[in-house]
Design an enzyme around this catalytic site. Structure first.
Site, PDB file in Angstrom:
ATOM      1  N   GLU A 218      18.686 -42.495  27.470  1.00 25.63           N
ATOM      2  CA  GLU A 218      19.688 -43.305  26.665  1.00 25.63           C
ATOM      3  C   GLU A 218      19.696 -44.712  26.771  1.00 25.63           C
ATOM      4  OE1 GLU A 218      23.431 -40.709  25.769  1.00 25.63           O
ATOM      5  OE2 GLU A 218      23.407 -41.418  28.024  1.00 25.63           O
TER       6      GLU A 218
ATOM      7  N   HIS B 159      30.895 -48.795  20.763  1.00 21.43           N
ATOM      8  CA  HIS B 159      29.596 -48.139  20.418  1.00 21.43           C
ATOM      9  C   HIS B 159      28.795 -48.304  19.225  1.00 21.43           C
ATOM     10  CE1 HIS B 159      26.927 -44.597  20.287  1.00 21.43           C
ATOM     11  NE2 HIS B 159      27.217 -44.199  21.637  1.00 21.43           N
TER      12      HIS B 159
HETATM   13  C1  LIG Z   1      33.046 -39.584  21.669  1.00 17.61           C
HETATM   14  C2  LIG Z   1      32.836 -39.853  23.160  1.00 17.61           C
HETATM   15  C3  LIG Z   1      31.545 -39.635  23.828  1.00 17.61           C
HETATM   16  C4  LIG Z   1      31.307 -39.810  25.213  1.00 17.61           C
HETATM   17  N1  LIG Z   1      30.081 -39.494  25.726  1.00 17.61           N
HETATM   18  C5  LIG Z   1      29.855 -39.624  27.040  1.00 17.61           C
HETATM   19  C6  LIG Z   1      28.725 -39.446  27.732  1.00 17.61           C
HETATM   20  O1  LIG Z   1      27.938 -38.599  27.201  1.00 17.61           O
HETATM   21  N2  LIG Z   1      28.580 -39.706  28.915  1.00 17.61           N
HETATM   22  C7  LIG Z   1      29.447 -40.353  29.890  1.00 17.61           C
HETATM   23  O2  LIG Z   1      29.488 -40.649  31.076  1.00 17.61           O
HETATM   24  N3  LIG Z   1      30.643 -40.605  29.346  1.00 17.61           N
HETATM   25  C8  LIG Z   1      31.082 -40.392  27.832  1.00 17.61           C
HETATM   26  N4  LIG Z   1      32.097 -41.121  27.147  1.00 17.61           N
HETATM   27  C9  LIG Z   1      32.970 -41.550  28.129  1.00 17.61           C
HETATM   28  C10 LIG Z   1      33.801 -40.620  28.888  1.00 17.61           C
HETATM   29  O3  LIG Z   1      33.825 -39.413  28.078  1.00 17.61           O
HETATM   30  C11 LIG Z   1      35.115 -41.158  29.450  1.00 17.61           C
HETATM   31  O4  LIG Z   1      35.132 -42.558  29.797  1.00 17.61           O
HETATM   32  C12 LIG Z   1      35.741 -40.122  30.418  1.00 17.61           C
HETATM   33  O5  LIG Z   1      35.721 -38.792  29.628  1.00 17.61           O
HETATM   34  C13 LIG Z   1      37.173 -40.501  30.771  1.00 17.61           C
HETATM   35  O6  LIG Z   1      37.646 -39.607  31.567  1.00 17.61           O
HETATM   36  P1  LIG Z   1      39.273 -39.617  31.918  1.00 17.61           P
HETATM   37  O7  LIG Z   1      39.482 -38.170  32.667  1.00 17.61           O
HETATM   38  O8  LIG Z   1      39.338 -40.845  32.749  1.00 17.61           O
HETATM   39  O9  LIG Z   1      40.085 -39.741  30.802  1.00 17.61           O
HETATM   40  P2  LIG Z   1      40.310 -38.572  29.542  1.00 17.61           P
HETATM   41  O10 LIG Z   1      39.308 -37.586  29.652  1.00 17.61           O
HETATM   42  O11 LIG Z   1      40.346 -39.538  28.455  1.00 17.61           O
HETATM   43  O12 LIG Z   1      41.680 -37.927  29.723  1.00 17.61           O
HETATM   44  C14 LIG Z   1      42.704 -38.429  29.797  1.00 17.61           C
HETATM   45  C15 LIG Z   1      44.076 -37.373  30.116  1.00 17.61           C
HETATM   46  O13 LIG Z   1      45.250 -37.981  30.304  1.00 17.61           O
HETATM   47  C16 LIG Z   1      46.357 -37.530  29.407  1.00 17.61           C
HETATM   48  N5  LIG Z   1      47.241 -38.418  29.344  1.00 17.61           N
HETATM   49  C17 LIG Z   1      47.099 -39.539  28.796  1.00 17.61           C
HETATM   50  N6  LIG Z   1      48.402 -40.269  28.940  1.00 17.61           N
HETATM   51  C18 LIG Z   1      49.197 -39.483  29.343  1.00 17.61           C
HETATM   52  C19 LIG Z   1      50.735 -39.579  29.521  1.00 17.61           C
HETATM   53  N7  LIG Z   1      51.495 -40.717  29.347  1.00 17.61           N
HETATM   54  N8  LIG Z   1      51.192 -38.449  29.902  1.00 17.61           N
HETATM   55  C20 LIG Z   1      50.632 -37.380  30.072  1.00 17.61           C
HETATM   56  N9  LIG Z   1      49.127 -37.046  30.027  1.00 17.61           N
HETATM   57  C21 LIG Z   1      48.516 -38.057  29.520  1.00 17.61           C
HETATM   58  C22 LIG Z   1      45.410 -37.093  28.275  1.00 17.61           C
HETATM   59  O14 LIG Z   1      45.938 -36.194  27.562  1.00 17.61           O
HETATM   60  C23 LIG Z   1      44.211 -36.814  28.754  1.00 17.61           C
HETATM   61  O15 LIG Z   1      44.422 -34.952  29.446  1.00 17.61           O
HETATM   62  C24 LIG Z   1      32.144 -40.484  25.838  1.00 17.61           C
HETATM   63  C25 LIG Z   1      33.488 -40.890  25.282  1.00 17.61           C
HETATM   64  C26 LIG Z   1      33.755 -40.704  24.071  1.00 17.61           C
HETATM   65  C27 LIG Z   1      35.098 -40.865  23.148  1.00 17.61           C
END
Ligand SMILES: Cc1cc2nc3c(=O)[nH]c(=O)nc-3n(C[C@H](O)[C@H](O)[C@H](O)COP(=O)(O)OP(=O)(O)OC[C@H]3O[C@@H](n4cnc5c(N)ncnc54)[C@H](O)[C@@H]3O)c2cc1C
Length: 493
Positions: free
Chosen positions: A113, A228
């Site tokens: 990538e 992106h």
């Molecule tokens: C389309 C897409 C493709 C991507 N591809 C890649 C990739 O290939 N490789 C890579 O490394 N990264 C990738 N990323 C980035 C990566 O997916 C994210 O940065 C990462 O998954 C974030 O994980 P997280 O656990 O921090 O948050 P999230 O996975 O967003 O989880 C957040 C959680 O918090 C919960 N939540 C939020 N606010 C509240 C609240 N007030 N009360 C209760 N629950 C709440 C949500 O419901 C969710 O369950 C991609 C992102 C996107 C959008």
């Protein structure tokens, strides 16, 4: 007897799931809006997870690529941790049951990538890595006896007691409740939903970040938002992502006149760092009305390699095997967030952060592709293991039970119309290309909304940071910049 108050983890994306699993044997109360990771950005991740798994690759090279993409604004200690722990994290995920794609002889298939000097991206189910990893981790959490998982809750307040965060306030769809714990971990993801177009799910609205800021937690690098370059151009709001791995497989970006967008723009061409490609795509759309990603005619096994992209395109009447894919820039990842140390502790005792909401400085001014799922696993597990080792007796809630409880909330949400205003203002002023004038005007637009909803106050904080940083660096690009050596270095990256 001393009660072992639970560690409260908010969010069931990969960061929250990893933190909860690693905190054993301490009890964990995992809170999320939906069950099984649904609604998280984690589930949508396509490209994969970066790790130096190949004999020809090294941890040093992964570190160097991460620092180069981040324009040297990174915390080098955290980058070193990230890259060093990456291979072991892949093995740990495999031990949890994640079947990463291999060549049939057991060797991992590695994708390439933007910004990576070598093929380094481990993936599962072709472009369904996030779904596969989240599903396996959610199953492990469901089976873990130290974790109680409550879904269908919105965390809308933090409980402060004696200078520590010691619990949360939740809305269970009408009724509310106060839940006490020894510590609170926010793993609530990013802020894409504050922009008019985003690859993030609609719930990525920065609610957790806004709450922590309201409680007085320190933030870092809020102005650094990654756009992106290739979201599917089918309207506004949450748009399907067209993975960068497609460019790794040979797809080329063309503008509305058919010209190659990245020709002569960067030595890595279509695989230049994401911020550079995003700015070119943004500009080309303005100048020629449209940008497409042409993968037609490439020898790609679409159903096996890119099932998610294929399905999203077909759903909108675009067959990428024969037609160019219309693409646009979209808010994708927040490098900034709650300031954390190399474990995940914020500036407030008892309050911690993991995943996209956290900012340890590991991504610098621009995240290297596929480093964020890795961050969720590496730093989520570090934080969980740290909290898991804290003795039950030291938990604040049991020791300090006499101190008064204080509730910190963000107040009302903006209504639909005001959210539209906010998103337009953020999109115009805080997108891939920024000016002082635009940022000032957007701030003025948001000022009357600040009393009506917390999203406006969060938007104002991001705009203020973007206004103060006059020099272009990484994903923060000011056309009215004061040229500095670091911004010149970024241009050449
Ligand atoms: C389309 C897409 C493709 C991507 N591809 C890649 C990739 O290939 N490789 C890579 O490394 N990264 C990738 N990323 C980035 C990566 O997916 C994210 O940065 C990462 O998954 C974030 O994980 P997280 O656990 O921090 O948050 P999230 O996975 O967003 O989880 C957040 C959680 O918090 C919960 N939540 C939020 N606010 C509240 C609240 N007030 N009360 C209760 N629950 C709440 C949500 O419901 C969710 O369950 C991609 C992102 C996107 C959008």
């Amino acid at each position: 007897m001393v009660r072992d108050w639970p560690i409260i983890v908010v969010g069931s994306g990969i960061a929250g799931l990893c933190t909860a699993l690693a905190a054993a044997p301490r009890p964990v109360l995992l809170l999320s809006r939906r069950r099984d990771g649904v609604g998280s950005a984690s589930m949508l991740a396509q490209g994969g997870i970066a790790a130096a798994m190949d004999n020809a690759d090294t941890i040093e090279a992964h570190v160097a690529d991460t620092m180069r993409a981040g324009a040297g604004h990174n915390d080098s200690h955290c980058v070193q941790l990230l890259a060093t722990i990456a291979p072991a994290s892949i093995h740990w995920l495999q031990a949890q049951g994640v079947a990463f794609d291999n060549d049939g002889d057991g060797n991992l298939q590695l994708g390439r990538e933007g910004g990576h000097g070598v093929a380094r991206i481990v993936h599962a189910g072709g472009d369904a890595t996030g779904l596969r990893v989240t599903t396996m981790l959610a199953a492990a959490v469901a089976a873990a006896t130290h974790i109680e998982w409550r879904s269908d809750v919105e965390v809308d307040g933090l409980i402060r007691r004696g200078g520590r965060i010691a619990g949360v306030h939740v809305d269970n769809g009408g009724s509310s409740q106060t839940l006490l714990g020894s510590d609170v971990v926010l793993a609530t993801g990013g802020i894409g939903a504050l922009f008019p177009s985003t690859t993030n799910p609609p719930g990525a609205n920065g609610a957790g970040l806004a709450l922590a800021l309201a409680a007085g937690a320190a933030s870092r690098d809020l102005e650094f938002v990654q756009f992106h370059p290739t979201a599917l151009d089918v309207g506004a709001g949450s748009l399907p992502l067209v993975t960068e791995a497609l460019r790794g497989a040979g797809a080329r970006l063309r503008d509305g006149t058919g010209r190659l967008v990245m020709a002569d723009a960067h030595p890595l061409g279509d695989l230049a760092p994401r911020d550079i490609v995003a700015r070119r795509v943004w500009q080309a759309r303005r100048e020629t009305g449209a940008v497409t990603l042409d993968a037609s005619g490439l020898a790609i096994d679409w159903p096996r390699m890119f099932p998610t992209v294929l399905a999203a395109c077909l759903q909108h009447g675009i067959d990428p095997r024969w037609m160019p894919i219309p693409v646009t820039t979209a808010a994708h990842f927040h490098m900034g967030g709650l300031q954390t140390d190399d474990i995940g502790r914020t500036s407030i005792p008892g309050l911690h952060a993991a995943g996209e909401i956290a900012c340890s400085g590991v991504h610098g001014a621009n995240r290297l592709a596929s480093n964020s799922l890795l961050e969720c696993v590496v730093f989520g597990r570090r934080l969980g293991a740290y909290l898991g080792k804290q003795p039950a007796a030291s938990s604040h809630a049991s020791n300090d039970a006499v101190a008064a409880l204080e509730l910190v909330m963000c107040g009302p949400c903006l209504d639909h119309e005001a959210m539209q205003l906010l998103r337009d203002a953020m999109g115009h002023a805080a997108g891939p290309i920024r000016t002082a004038k635009g940022l000032r005007e957007a701030s003025e637009t948001l000022a009357p909304l600040a009393g009506r909803g917390w999203q406006a106050r969060l938007g104002q904080s991001i705009l203020a940071c973007a206004y103060r940083r006059q020099a272009s660096i990484g994903a923060h690009w000011r056309t009215d910049e004061v040229i500095t050596s670091s911004s010149a270095a970024t241009t050449a990256a």
